[in-house]
Design an enzyme around this catalytic site. Structure first.
Site, PDB file in Angstrom:
ATOM      1  N   CYS A  30       0.836  -1.209   0.000  1.00 36.37           N
ATOM      2  CA  CYS A  30       0.000   0.000   0.000  1.00 36.37           C
ATOM      3  C   CYS A  30       0.870   1.259   0.000  1.00 36.37           C
ATOM      4  O   CYS A  30       1.548   1.545   0.987  1.00 36.37           O
ATOM      5  CB  CYS A  30      -0.911  -0.051   1.231  1.00 36.37           C
ATOM      6  SG  CYS A  30      -1.711   1.497   1.662  1.00 36.37           S
ATOM      7  N   CYS A  33       0.217   3.721   2.786  1.00 36.72           N
ATOM      8  CA  CYS A  33       0.688   3.136   4.054  1.00 36.72           C
ATOM      9  C   CYS A  33       2.189   3.382   4.220  1.00 36.72           C
ATOM     10  O   CYS A  33       2.653   3.750   5.306  1.00 36.72           O
ATOM     11  CB  CYS A  33       0.438   1.632   4.086  1.00 36.72           C
ATOM     12  SG  CYS A  33      -1.297   1.152   3.994  1.00 36.72           S
TER      13      CYS A  33
END
Length: 121
Positions: A30, A33
């Site tokens: 991600c 992230c």
């Protein structure tokens, strides 16, 4: 304090045994992230009274499902064992600081009192 890895075995204990716990639900693939990780890590170094936990949603799929995570990253904040904040998306440092301040100031006892004595209409 550095961030700690949370999993199905320690999640509940960490949440209930600490005054304030922030939890970052993330995954290695991600992009947002990965961008949020250093911001979160830096905040953990400045707020030694807060536990900063991370849940790898790939490794802990059942925990992510139980927390109803539908988008990552998702940041959750717990105070005295109760969920008081949950928001998907990578936060900039200033916004994370605002969340931490708000959680510190949040009156969890008032909420518990209100729940014990609901107002009648």
């Amino acid at each position: 304090m550095a961030t700690i890895e949370l999993n199905a075995e320690n999640f509940e204990r960490i949440i209930t045994e600490n005054d304030i716990v922030l939890v970052d639900f993330w995954a290695s693939w991600c992009g947002p992230c990965i961008q949020f990780a250093p911001v979160y890590e830096q905040a953990s170094m400045h707020h030694l009274d807060v536990v900063f936990g991370k849940v790898d949603t790939e490794a802990e799929q059942s925990l992510a499902a139980a927390a109803q995570i539908t988008s990552i990253p998702t940041l959750m904040a717990f105070k005295d064992g109760s969920l008081v904040f949950s928001q998907p998306g990578a936060l900039p440092a200033a916004a994370l600081e605002q969340v931490i301040t708000a959680v510190h100031e949040f009156d969890i006892e008032q909420i518990r009192t209100d729940n014990d004595h609901p107002r009648s209409a």
